[in-house]
Enzyme design. Structure first.
Site, mmCIF file in Angstrom:
data_model
loop_
_atom_site.group_PDB
_atom_site.id
_atom_site.type_symbol
_atom_site.label_atom_id
_atom_site.label_comp_id
_atom_site.label_asym_id
_atom_site.label_seq_id
_atom_site.Cartn_x
_atom_site.Cartn_y
_atom_site.Cartn_z
ATOM 1 N N CYS A 321 0.664 -1.433 0.355
ATOM 2 C CA CYS A 321 0.149 -0.379 -0.021
ATOM 3 C C CYS A 321 1.230 1.231 -0.072
ATOM 4 C CB CYS A 321 -1.204 0.212 0.912
ATOM 5 S SG CYS A 321 -2.183 0.799 1.432
ATOM 6 N N HIS A 429 -3.464 -5.606 -0.146
ATOM 7 C CA HIS A 429 -2.685 -5.898 1.215
ATOM 8 C C HIS A 429 -3.069 -7.219 1.535
ATOM 9 C CE1 HIS A 429 -2.997 -2.229 4.060
ATOM 10 N NE2 HIS A 429 -3.281 -1.637 3.290
ATOM 11 N N GLU A 431 -2.110 -9.531 3.313
ATOM 12 C CA GLU A 431 -2.162 -9.792 4.129
ATOM 13 C C GLU A 431 -3.666 -10.293 5.011
ATOM 14 O OE1 GLU A 431 -1.540 -5.516 5.504
ATOM 15 O OE2 GLU A 431 -1.161 -7.202 4.176
#
Length: 494
Positions: A321, A429, A431
């Protein structure tokens, strides 16, 4: 449908989310289909505007829901896909009841906490528990429900009362209450104290819920005499008390060092030179660098310095990001609205005049423009800025390739640098969809590159050799001005 309610006592932050995830994982390993619901008794509609320092980083689901981080634990531990309705807040419940009242659904009745709010809670849970969470579209068999906060909190009372009623509605044999409590051990005496747990369970039972299991958190293994004491005073069998929670084990531990990016800046050298040199020493000794997402201008110059160092020294780097945006070493309209070089600009979806739900959220498709890209999979999105597409050609002429774009070709989602072992930036993102046994490709690639294993991994068709087992433990969030460094002391050799 079976329901498992996880409540907490004594203090908050005791680990109810990990326990709920672990219980769900055990049940799923037994062949059961499991779903999960997190209840947060705050009045906020969602977690989108929370401070990460207080609640942890916001987790974003495939449908764009900004939810409590515990739902990230559920998805990763259980390897399932949840929706924003799996995160239930006081704000959502009251909003739904007020909307019904305004429509006249209650036919002139006086709308009250009991029965209208408590009924709405029960209806929400029963409805969401039946939503499929796997690709097969089959309804779950067990729903694990975590009630945030601690027993006795005034904001939790409507939920406690709702589940007091709920246990009879679904029949007692289909309902289990796991109570998580703290067993402190004062240094003055060295004794494990049961009184906080006794008081917590007494209050819970006074509200109409009797725990079937008590899980105690303590600094040392729970003594048998303490188990028996809790059993006697809390009305449970000794076998129904204690939990020894350990982290997931991997064959190789990843050493994570956090560096405050503001400490890498020239101003710190002038004001606190020792702090400056310590930060750079940490950075330079790392085998890989992760620059996470964040907001605001603080520490951005330090992050750019770290990225520049990684590029020049050919150290594995992953920017997520904001970390991807800073990898272009550019100014942003977020930092300077009047900049003459707007390389990073606002997206059309972003509404800076409104809080909550104004970013580009949820799962999106990315088109890879080249077969030579290291990355080939896109995961969750959560951002409101993007690289200016008008400047794409300028960067690619310098070997800075935008290998992944959105389906319209307007948003630059993935960048890679030529002639570098691993220099990757992703606007999304990754994750959010990483799992303990299925780590997200960008993070996995970073760790393999840091260990010197990425070339061999790619040559083998993205497969590890039989002797190599590996899990990504880089999913912990860091505050927006921090940089995470990774050291891999040893990785299984071929």
């Amino acid at each position: 449908m079976k329901y498992i309610l996880v409540t907490g006592g004594v203090i908050s932050g005791i680990g109810k989310g990990i326990i709920a995830s672990s219980v769900g994982t055990i049940l799923k390993s037994c062949g059961l289909r499991v779903t999960a619901i997190k209840i947060d008794p705050y009045i906020n509609i969602d977690a989108g505007t929370f401070s990460p320092y207080e609640h942890g980083e916001v987790f974003v689901l495939d449908d764009g829901g900004e939810v409590d981080l515990d739902l990230g634990n559920y998805e990763r531990f259980l390897d399932i896909r949840l929706t924003k309705d799996n995160n239930l807040t006081t704000g959502k419940i009251y909003q739904s009841v007020i909307n019904k009242e305004r429509r006249g659904d209650y036919l002139g009745k006086t709308v009250q906490v009991v029965p209208h709010i408590t009924d709405a809670i029960q209806e929400w849970v029963m409805r969401q528990a039946q939503v499929p969470v796997d690709d097969d579209g089959v309804e779950p068999q067990v729903c694990v429900i975590e009630l945030g906060g601690t027993v006795g909190d005034i904001e939790s009372m409507p939920f406690i009362e709702a589940f007091r009623q709920f246990q009879f509605k679904v029949k007692r044999e289909n309902f289990c209450n796991i109570h998580v409590s703290l067993v402190p051990q004062p240094s003055a005496t060295g004794e494990q104290k049961t009184k906080p747990t006794q008081n917590s369970v007494r209050e819970l039972r006074g509200l109409g819920l009797s725990p079937d299991l008590i899980m105690c958190r303590c600094s040392t293994p729970l003594e048998n005499s303490v188990k028996e004491k809790i059993s006697m005073f809390c009305h449970v069998e000794p076998e129904q008390v204690s939990l020894d929670h350990t982290g997931l084990k991997t064959t190789e531990a990843v050493e994570i060092t956090y560096v405050d990016s503001a400490d890498l800046e020239a101003s710190t050298l002038q004001e606190e030179p020792v702090r400056y040199h310590e930060a750079w020493q940490k950075l330079c000794s790392a085998n890989g660098i992760l620059v996470p997402g964040g907001f605001g201008v603080r520490g951005t110059e330090g992050k750019i310095q770290a990225i520049s160092w990684a590029r020049k020294q050919k150290k594995p780097f992953l920017g997520v990001c904001l970390g991807m945006q800073l990898a272009v070493y550019a100014n942003s309209t977020e930092f300077d609205p009047e900049t003459k070089h707007p390389v990073v600009i606002d997206m059309p979806e972003h509404n800076p005049g409104q809080m909550g739900g104004t970013m580009r959220l949820g799962k999106r498709r990315t088109i890879f423009k080249t077969k030579n890209s290291i990355l080939s999979k896109c995961t969750n999105i959560r951002h409101h800025l993007q690289v200016n597409p008008e400047l794409k050609q300028h960067f690619e002429e310098k070997g800075f390739r935008f290998v992944g774009q959105d389906v319209e070709g307007e948003r630059m989602e993935v960048i890679e640098l030529d002639d570098h072992p691993y220099f990757v930036g992703v606007q999304y993102h990754p994750e959010f969809t990483s799992r303990p046994i299925k780590p997200s490709p960008p993070y996995f690639g970073l760790l393999l590159a840091a260990a010197g294993r990425l070339p061999g991994y790619l040559q083998k068709g993205c497969r590890l050799s039989p002797r190599e087992t590996y899990s990504d433990r880089s999913g912990s969030s860091s505050p927006d001005s921090e940089i995470a460094d990774f050291k891999l002391p040893s990785l299984a050799q071929d």
